[in-house]
Write a protein that holds these residues in place. Sequence first.
Motif, PDB file in Angstrom:
ATOM      1  N   PHE A   3       0.834  -1.205   0.000  1.00 17.84           N
ATOM      2  CA  PHE A   3       0.000   0.000   0.000  1.00 17.84           C
ATOM      3  C   PHE A   3       0.869   1.255   0.000  1.00 17.84           C
ATOM      4  O   PHE A   3       0.675   2.156  -0.812  1.00 17.84           O
ATOM      5  CB  PHE A   3      -0.913  -0.011   1.230  1.00 17.84           C
ATOM      6  CG  PHE A   3      -1.692   1.258   1.429  1.00 17.84           C
ATOM      7  CD1 PHE A   3      -2.891   1.472   0.771  1.00 17.84           C
ATOM      8  CD2 PHE A   3      -1.218   2.255   2.286  1.00 17.84           C
ATOM      9  CE1 PHE A   3      -3.618   2.650   0.961  1.00 17.84           C
ATOM     10  CE2 PHE A   3      -1.931   3.428   2.479  1.00 17.84           C
ATOM     11  CZ  PHE A   3      -3.130   3.632   1.813  1.00 17.84           C
ATOM     12  N   ASP A  63      -5.973   6.997   2.320  1.00 22.18           N
ATOM     13  CA  ASP A  63      -7.102   6.325   2.956  1.00 22.18           C
ATOM     14  C   ASP A  63      -6.574   5.043   3.579  1.00 22.18           C
ATOM     15  O   ASP A  63      -6.375   4.034   2.891  1.00 22.18           O
ATOM     16  CB  ASP A  63      -8.176   6.020   1.915  1.00 22.18           C
ATOM     17  CG  ASP A  63      -9.362   5.256   2.485  1.00 22.18           C
ATOM     18  OD1 ASP A  63      -9.374   4.959   3.704  1.00 22.18           O
ATOM     19  OD2 ASP A  63     -10.277   4.933   1.707  1.00 22.18           O
ATOM     20  N   THR A  79      -7.878   2.904   5.471  1.00 26.48           N
ATOM     21  CA  THR A  79      -8.790   1.754   5.532  1.00 26.48           C
ATOM     22  C   THR A  79      -8.561   0.810   4.358  1.00 26.48           C
ATOM     23  O   THR A  79      -8.998  -0.342   4.393  1.00 26.48           O
ATOM     24  CB  THR A  79     -10.263   2.208   5.547  1.00 26.48           C
ATOM     25  OG1 THR A  79     -10.577   2.851   4.305  1.00 26.48           O
ATOM     26  CG2 THR A  79     -10.531   3.135   6.720  1.00 26.48           C
ATOM     27  N   GLN A  80      -7.864   1.285   3.325  1.00 25.29           N
ATOM     28  CA  GLN A  80      -7.605   0.443   2.151  1.00 25.29           C
ATOM     29  C   GLN A  80      -6.455  -0.545   2.367  1.00 25.29           C
ATOM     30  O   GLN A  80      -6.261  -1.438   1.561  1.00 25.29           O
ATOM     31  CB  GLN A  80      -7.296   1.325   0.930  1.00 25.29           C
ATOM     32  CG  GLN A  80      -8.472   2.154   0.484  1.00 25.29           C
ATOM     33  CD  GLN A  80      -9.658   1.286   0.116  1.00 25.29           C
ATOM     34  OE1 GLN A  80      -9.525   0.365  -0.706  1.00 25.29           O
ATOM     35  NE2 GLN A  80     -10.802   1.541   0.708  1.00 25.29           N
ATOM     36  N   ARG A 138      -9.125  -6.637  -2.581  1.00 21.02           N
ATOM     37  CA  ARG A 138      -9.429  -6.076  -3.884  1.00 21.02           C
ATOM     38  C   ARG A 138     -10.688  -6.735  -4.429  1.00 21.02           C
ATOM     39  O   ARG A 138     -10.879  -7.936  -4.320  1.00 21.02           O
ATOM     40  CB  ARG A 138      -8.272  -6.335  -4.861  1.00 21.02           C
ATOM     41  CG  ARG A 138      -7.050  -5.537  -4.514  1.00 21.02           C
ATOM     42  CD  ARG A 138      -5.965  -5.769  -5.505  1.00 21.02           C
ATOM     43  NE  ARG A 138      -6.402  -5.340  -6.826  1.00 21.02           N
ATOM     44  CZ  ARG A 138      -5.782  -5.644  -7.943  1.00 21.02           C
ATOM     45  NH1 ARG A 138      -4.715  -6.377  -7.940  1.00 21.02           N
ATOM     46  NH2 ARG A 138      -6.243  -5.230  -9.105  1.00 21.02           N
ATOM     47  N   ALA A 172      -8.140  -3.856   3.093  1.00 19.32           N
ATOM     48  CA  ALA A 172      -9.308  -4.191   2.276  1.00 19.32           C
ATOM     49  C   ALA A 172      -8.911  -5.140   1.156  1.00 19.32           C
ATOM     50  O   ALA A 172      -7.857  -5.000   0.564  1.00 19.32           O
ATOM     51  CB  ALA A 172      -9.915  -2.921   1.689  1.00 19.32           C
TER      52      ALA A 172
END
Length: 196
Positions: free
Chosen positions: A55, A185, A187-188, A193, A191
């Motif tokens: 990320f 962000d 929160t990604q 995909r 997460a």
Amino acid sequence: MSVDPEIHWPIPPKGGWTADDLDRLPNLPPHTELIDGSLVFLSPQTLFHSRAVSFFEWQLYHQAPEDLEVIREFTIDIDRRNRPEPDVIVVGETGCPDLNETRLPAASVLLAIEVVSEDSVERDREVKPAKYARAGIPHFWRVENDNGRAVIYVFEREPATGSYTSTGIFHDRLKVTRPFPIDLDLTQITAKRRVE
């Protein structure tokens, strides 16, 4: 427990290993670091760690100015006895002169990011930040897993003391102006995909 006779563990020289030894020692595991003259072998990484590193590499790559480069899992020279490998670094253009380099000078690093693992808590919270600050790296981020959610601790080097001072703790969104404008962000990070 039996010992495999084919495995030959390196025996440290008097005074410990040096930064140059990392390039010369045969059969070291990937991502071996040198901390205070000792070799540090990394344990298998968690899915959180892998996703967080990817990320930050991806997001910073897209948000960094063109004269900066984002590199993951690459060693930096702090001094003769310390060659750590931050999870992600942002370096100035002059930091990457040769594509055959196996390490970069700490002076070229603008931001070092460490994603804390179970076996690296003390190194990532105490040992490495102190070394990065002494080496003059202006920005340091520590990423922690808080029950599956990322928490980012942001630090900036205070020139008068040469140590880091906290400039923020970020949970869902990280928005800073230094070392360059960054808006993430968080929160990604964990997460999945979605395939559309």
